[in-house]
Design an enzyme around this catalytic site. Structure first.
Site, PDB file in Angstrom:
ATOM      1  N   LYS A  15      37.365  37.003  24.243  1.00  0.00           N
ATOM      2  CA  LYS A  15      37.896  35.709  24.685  1.00  0.00           C
ATOM      3  C   LYS A  15      37.089  35.319  25.914  1.00  0.00           C
ATOM      4  CE  LYS A  15      42.034  33.405  26.486  1.00  0.00           C
ATOM      5  NZ  LYS A  15      43.420  33.574  26.974  1.00  0.00           N
ATOM      6  N   TYR A  75      38.750  40.152  27.363  1.00  0.00           N
ATOM      7  CA  TYR A  75      39.016  38.839  27.948  1.00  0.00           C
ATOM      8  C   TYR A  75      38.200  38.672  29.229  1.00  0.00           C
ATOM      9  CZ  TYR A  75      42.068  35.134  29.997  1.00  0.00           C
ATOM     10  OH  TYR A  75      42.587  33.988  30.558  1.00  0.00           O
TER      11      TYR A  75
END
Lengths: 317, 317, 317, 317
Positions: C174, C146
């Protein structure tokens, strides 16, 4: 934190000389957190009345209901505020060896003068396991071993004590199995504190005990000072006996918690699973205070019976 | 622990007067636990060289890699061992309001003199949320607010500072956004410590800052004392600049950790995600020490380059 | 728990195929504990509307305000109740390598299908440290990295991603830094989910993204399903844009928390440091719901403005 | 998490029908963490041999040596991997009411089918306190009360059981004080499981017990299945008695831990304060296995004596 040298370390010898040690009560705020103002007052009254040491977070102080961070904080707080006036003994024992190690390291790191260690209650272990458990913490600083089979479900037999007594950090035993055992140790040069208020006078004056780790001294520190320092005194002992019987009518610290609330020195807040003594018993306490003399008890407010509604029982503390 | 009166509470005013505060390094044993012996030596070297305060478990001290019980223990330990000689500022801030409250209560309970509070990093919040967060802890004791948007992802704007500055416990701001902001505050009577070693000389002597919360002072406490107490000194500032640039080549405390290991005052043990500086950088440090003078650095061993194999990287600490 | 073989392990490939994943909200009871009834309803509405995965305890779900035991419990609970119908991605990342390892072990042990890992925010580290951090957890199971520098203060550059992408457990990224970066990855065969609701339509249909990890899908899961599965749809995207702008007016999840309370699907309880959006913004939301159509939003109650007094702000949760 | 409705909740009635429940062993890796691979094998062998339920983290499973997050993780793991094949009973009891509440909420949240609750050991309390303690957790789901005064230091008397038995969630009692007490309960319609392997045959077939919560079934699940399901069988009972006596020569789970290591189904790793049985006892076990038949024991490796050096004793787990 291996092999560290702590500042101002207390010697085992200085711990061995303590005669009157109080298993201090932990008071609570209405939401169940510690009431440090009330706590500081309690410790202060102990110091003023000649008590020489406090056990922080013992069974009386409800260490079993504390998270470890609460427990270590309370030790550090006590050292920081009162460590110059009274010896601070942290009950950093546990039935988990991991927890006992961790808490004892932290307790000494924040300055406690000695550790109190229990054998692994509930889970229990073999005698060999018991010795291994104690050996893991003995290297860290002055250590008192606590034997109370009525709580732990397992006696620490003399041969375990004699083994751990080889350590230079071993200071002595808090013994609750009676004065025969006390004498068996003291005759062999092992320092013993009686863990039973009802036996401590005889332990001290007839069986060689150094002193007492007391619950009653939370209430009547001055009288306990006299009992332990003032020479054989069967009449004082007899005078205190009804109070002591009352205190242990239910498992400690139920009586103590109720009494201190009635004396107005702590808020009437209980962490479950403890609940106050019954109304009848609370009335009895008021009479006991009158007989012994309000002036011999801590605090200055009138002793009260309190209604059942006055008590707060907290479950998420 | 609401409304408790701590012993020996320090006033915000006495915190405001501190000029040289070190964000102290936390050293580790080979298994990743704290090396309290080495820590005590580090703190002692700070005291000897005239540093007035330490921040315990700051980002430099890797509070972000501590469990809270480790963190509070270290605060309590520092107070117990050194609280009479140096002010102990606990970095009890958190991006979780719950954790900030709990840690700050515990930190003051074990005797810290002031708290350092960060705005909610990573999770962030609105300015109204930021104020609410700080208000929950300001009532507990002297408080310094820490602004470092390069870490938190969010600036604390002046209007938030001006709001929290209404509290009697507000001591000042550790500011990292530069000397324009510093001056904006100091012109309005707000105490500021520079959070940047490379800007602190100018902050102190040209922009009204009271002093510095320094990383470099871990290494050269005496020179930092001179820089902050000895009057405007551009040549000393220039002399230190290469060291400071070196220190912050990678995110702090990577440089500091590497340097202290090279100086032989801490074991070469890193808690991940920190890893040592490269060999080339370590060689550079040895040269920097020679240029500035070994005698100006902490410790007495020869400075070494160290092999990559000498470093231990710990992941389960 | 090294080298264990979990039952029903999900492959990285099956994670790579997920297109619509919701960063699910964590609702609270008035005392600040999780409201699992409301939570179960929220997850159920996601499943019914075609969402394929949930991130448990992400920044949206306020993992940063959870204790780890709460966090792991919520992952285990979600797996136990919904693991057959939706993929459960635990946000077991941390800026502490120790905590990331521990939480990720526990998360996979209770059955989560994949882990979401953040780089060490706030504390930050070198790129080498970042890689070491991720390597410690990649071996445990399917992993999504992320990148959100606006929260962490530090970008994860492509070379770090390319290094960790060598692991068989690497599922994708992400990414929140924009669609240029998205395309740079997807052109090189790296799976990407957009982390920005306002960019996800273009990411999906013009830049090669597999899908989105969405906040807005908490509110309008069916519309987000259409946006991500139904082919290029600029008009739907444009229709959603005012809602998305509203949602991120203050740091997420402030808007989401406010909106779900206004929709009557969660109690209006906030864990500090989050506070609700202003009255003006709440009025705006009611209008947005009317424009987009109440039937497209979760829940069945009328949307309300709510008074400021209706909200509960909890600090000791 | 008040008043939540869990998915797939098990009824108290379905718990009451279980006859053979194993207090499952927790195996460890060499660093003291859980060995989940070995654990999964152990549980699987239980299922294959007809055991109907497992107690996770009982005293046998060394819940007293777990942190709560480990404990809840293990419950969640067991539910996730085996919950469809065997009932999972979490030992979420504690002597701290706060901990019992928290753990029980979490245990049910991750899907456990029932909770096992002990009275407050070590700290103890009044009977009124005991009832209050149990009442705080009874509302959460199917509950079994565990009475073992030899560990807790305090008997749970029948009047406490009769009070808590009013709850719809009360499933029954695990009773260790002998078959007179068992019969006293079963005659009054209270479901009882014997907590003593040496008494369970008679408890089941002569005193009305529903079944047993067994330690021995970790070793010989098939034989215990026969003993409990196959009708009165004094000769099988007699055949097992030497093994059972051996198992409880030292406090449980010392014998069990030693035996499972000798059978090669778990690593010879002990969390202190547990230590293995002596060499003489280990030789005895090999002979017991031969007499009873290796095929009746779990695992497929040859049973070994093991050297003392083969065992690893872990103190920081």
């Amino acid at each position: 934190m291996r092999s560290l040298e702590f500042k101002n370390r207390t010697s085992s010898e200085s711990i061995k000389s303590l005669k009157l040690i109080t298993a201090i009560k932990t008071p609570y705020l209405p939401d169940g957190r510690f009431d440090l103002e009330a706590y500081d007052d309690l410790v202060n009254m102990q110091i003023v009345n000649g008590v020489e040491g406090v056990i922080v977070g013992g069974t009386t102080g409800e260490g079993q209901l504390m998270s470890w961070d609460e427990h270590i904080m309370l030790i550090g707080h006590t050292v920081n505020c009162f460590g110059g006036s009274i010896k601070v003994i942290g009950n950093t024992g546990s039935n988990s060896t991991r927890e006992a190690i961790h808490a004892t390291e932290q307790g000494f790191a924040v300055g406690m003068h000695a550790a109190l260690h229990i054998n692994p209650y509930y889970g229990k272990t073999s005698l060999e396991g018991m010795v291994s458990h104690f050996e893991r913490v003995l290297s860290m600083g002055p250590t008192i071993i606590y034997n109370v089979p009525s709580r732990t479900g397992q006696d620490i037999p003399p041969r375990v004590i004699h083994t751990v007594a080889q350590s230079a950090n071993f200071a002595g035993v808090k013994e609750c199995t009676g004065n025969d055992r006390v004498e068996q140790y003291t005759e062999n040069g092992i320092v013993v504190w009686s863990g039973n208020d009802d036996e401590c006078h005889d332990a001290r004056w007839s069986h060689g005990a150094t002193g007492v780790m007391s619950v009653a001294s939370n209430l009547v520190p001055g009288l306990m000072r006299e009992l332990i320092f003032g020479g054989k005194n069967p009449s004082l002992n007899a005078k205190l006996m009804p109070l002591i019987k009352w205190l242990f009518h239910e498992p400690n610290p139920i009586g103590l918690n109720t009494a201190l609330a009635q004396l107005g020195v702590v808020r009437p807040v209980f962490r479950l699973p403890y609940v106050p003594l019954s109304l009848a018993k609370r009335v009895e306490f008021v009479n006991l205070v009158k007989e012994i003399g309000r002036e011999n008890f801590v605090g200055e407010k009138d002793v009260k019976v309190l209604d059942s509604d006055d008590f707060m029982l907290i479950d998420r503390y």
